[in-house]
Structures are given as C-alpha cells and as structure tokens.
Design an enzyme around this catalytic site. Structure first.
Site, PDB file in Angstrom:
ATOM      1  N   CYS A 156       0.773  -0.849   0.174  1.00  0.00           N
ATOM      2  CA  CYS A 156      -0.175  -0.091  -0.196  1.00  0.00           C
ATOM      3  C   CYS A 156       1.354   1.313   0.177  1.00  0.00           C
ATOM      4  CB  CYS A 156      -1.378   0.338   1.446  1.00  0.00           C
ATOM      5  SG  CYS A 156      -1.907   0.890   1.696  1.00  0.00           S
TER       6      CYS A 156
ATOM      7  N   CYS B 222      -1.216   4.035  -6.468  1.00  0.00           N
ATOM      8  CA  CYS B 222      -1.421   3.061  -5.196  1.00  0.00           C
ATOM      9  C   CYS B 222      -2.361   1.073  -6.046  1.00  0.00           C
ATOM     10  CB  CYS B 222      -2.872   3.806  -5.101  1.00  0.00           C
ATOM     11  SG  CYS B 222      -4.867   3.111  -4.444  1.00  0.00           S
TER      12      CYS B 222
HETATM   13  N1  DGL Z   1      -4.411   0.434  -2.065  1.00  0.00           N
HETATM   14  C1  DGL Z   1      -3.423   1.601  -1.724  1.00  0.00           C
HETATM   15  C2  DGL Z   1      -3.118   2.476  -2.043  1.00  0.00           C
HETATM   16  O1  DGL Z   1      -1.853   1.625  -2.376  1.00  0.00           O
HETATM   17  C3  DGL Z   1      -4.373   2.784  -0.785  1.00  0.00           C
HETATM   18  C4  DGL Z   1      -5.741   2.775  -0.701  1.00  0.00           C
HETATM   19  C5  DGL Z   1      -6.956   2.982   0.349  1.00  0.00           C
HETATM   20  O2  DGL Z   1      -6.908   4.848   0.161  1.00  0.00           O
HETATM   21  O3  DGL Z   1      -7.112   3.182   0.787  1.00  0.00           O
HETATM   22  O4  DGL Z   1      -2.149   3.497  -2.244  1.00  0.00           O
END
Ligand code: DGL
Length: 262
Positions: free
Chosen positions: A74, A180
């Site tokens: 993430c 993301c």
């Molecule tokens: N998948 C997460 C990232 O790579 C973020 C998604 C969220 O806002 O929770 O930033």
C-alpha cells in the site's frame, strides 16, 4: 526467524492483492499471509495519525502469526508508517512500495508523467522528496474515491472516473504511474484508453525484487517446497474473501501475462 516462516503482506483492502500476484511470481516457494484491512479502508482519505494506528494494528496481527517479514502493499501506508516502524523494529524486515516515478522519469522523453495516487500519499513528505528528485514533468493527480470503485468492482464507474482524469490532463502523456496498488487492477482498462506510446507503470515488480533481495541478504529465502497463500481480512470474511480470491486470479494474470510481456 526461520526461512520456513510466512511473509506478511497487507493493504487497506484488496489493492495489495495486485502486489501479491507479483510477489508470488517472483518467489513461488514462499508462504504468504495476505491481510486486507477492509474494516478500516480506505486509508488514503484519512488523517495520517489514524492510518498509523491502523497499520500498527495490522503489524500486530501479522507478527502474531510469526511472519519473517512484512510487505506493505500500500503506497499510502508505506508513506505514513514505514519509516516510523523501521525505526521501532530495526531488526525486522519491512518492505514498502512507492509510486514508480523514478522508472517513469528514466523513460520520459520530454512529455508529462501523471502520478495517480491517494490524496494522503501525495500530501506526505515522502512523496515530496520523490518529486524533488524525479518529478520533472510529473503531475500529481489525487484520486479520492477511485479505490472504492475497484473494491466495488464498478468497472463503468472506474472507466468514467479515469476518462474524466485523462480529459482534465489533456494532451498526450509519456507515462501514467499507478501510485496506489488498487489502481493496478485498472491497468487493462487504462491500456485501452491511452495511446500505445504512453507507458503505464506500477511498483509491484520492483517491490517483489526488493523482497527477494532482503530475504536473500538475511538468509530467509524459502528454497524448497510449494508456496502458499492465506487470505485474511479485518472485515466480514463472507463479503471480503470471495472478492479477494477473484482478484488474486486477476493479479496472477496481470503478473504473468499470457503473451509473455510484462
Ligand atoms: N491501496 C492503497 C495504496 O496503495 C490505498 C487505498 C486506500 O485509500 O486505502 O495507496
């Protein structure tokens, strides 16, 4: 810690499953525990302190299962928490992910690079440092609400969202960075929306290579036996797990395209 122990991987929801596909392709003998913090998603529109609290809880849940390393799949959680947690547990391997701006900058030919990420990722110091070094021609594009469309598997909604973003950006781009992990699931859709000359980059393969390096250095690489994946969620398993399983199949197809291209 032993090489036999699992590797923990987590995200606010299903986005990190795209990273998991790349990790499995790079390290097929490893045992992975994937934790989706579905209960607390999204991270990217929350205050920093709240995300740090969530990430600490996830680390607790994973370390309680004797993981030998944690991959923060993430971008938002990495920007918020990786440096703090590394300082607090200096001997424990923590691998993070960041928007693939450096590789995009290296392939730029004078045009612009759009960096799509959560509002929180783009606001934090870590991203400002990345921009200062590699950001020539880069345009940060906060995408609040886009991860929710991926979680809901709302393809029409995601397509309309991306179309709006691309229209606002205007003229051709050298590259689009998927900053993301959720957005990686939109790569096939984006590929059809963008001219072939626009590269689409994400940090998943680089993160997988980094995990390999770290495990090798510490002699923690699992060298024999079959790998495995266990999926866990802080939310309702009946709702979250089937989606996670479906997206794992998609992630595998993205990590190992049938035509052999990457
Ligand atoms: N998948 C997460 C990232 O790579 C973020 C998604 C969220 O806002 O929770 O930033």
């Amino acid at each position: 810690m032993l090489a036999e122990n699992p590797v923990g991987v987590f995200d606010s929801g299903v986005g990190g499953i795209s990273t998991l596909g790349a990790l499995e392709a790079e390290l097929p003998r490893e045992r992975f525990i994937y934790y989706g913090d579905t209960l607390n998603a999204p991270y990217g529109t929350k205050p920093e302190a709240e995300v740090l609290r969530c990430v600490r809880d996830v680390f607790g849940a994973l370390r309680g299962q004797q993981v030998k390393a944690v991959v923060i799949a993430c971008n938002t959680a990495t920007a918020v928490a990786a440096a703090t947690l590394r300082a607090e547990m200096p001997d424990f391997p923590i691998i993070g992910i960041e928007p693939a701006l450096k590789p995009a900058a290296l392939m730029r030919h004078g045009g612009r690079i759009a960096v799509l990420a959560t509002p929180l990722t783009l606001r934090l110091e870590k991203f400002h440092r990345l921009m200062a070094r590699w950001g020539e021609g880069a345009v940060p594009v906060p995408c609040p609400g886009l991860m929710e469309l991926v979680e809901a598997r709302d393809e029409a909604g995601a397509q309309a969202y991306l179309q709006r973003v691309l229209t606002e950006l205007g003229s051709p781009l050298d590259a689009v960075v998927l900053g993301c992990t959720h957005y990686v699931f939109l790569r096939p859709m984006l590929r059809e929306m963008l001219p072939l000359g626009t590269a689409i980059l994400d940090g998943n393969a680089g993160t997988a290579r980094q995990l390999r390096r770290v495990l090798e250095e510490r002699r923690l690489l699992r060298e024999a036996g079959e790998g495995s994946i266990v999926l866990e969620t802080s939310g309702d398993p009946a709702g979250a797990l089937p989606l996670m399983e479906t997206l794992l199949e998609r992630a595998r197809a993205i990590a190992r395209p049938a035509d052999g291209t990457a």
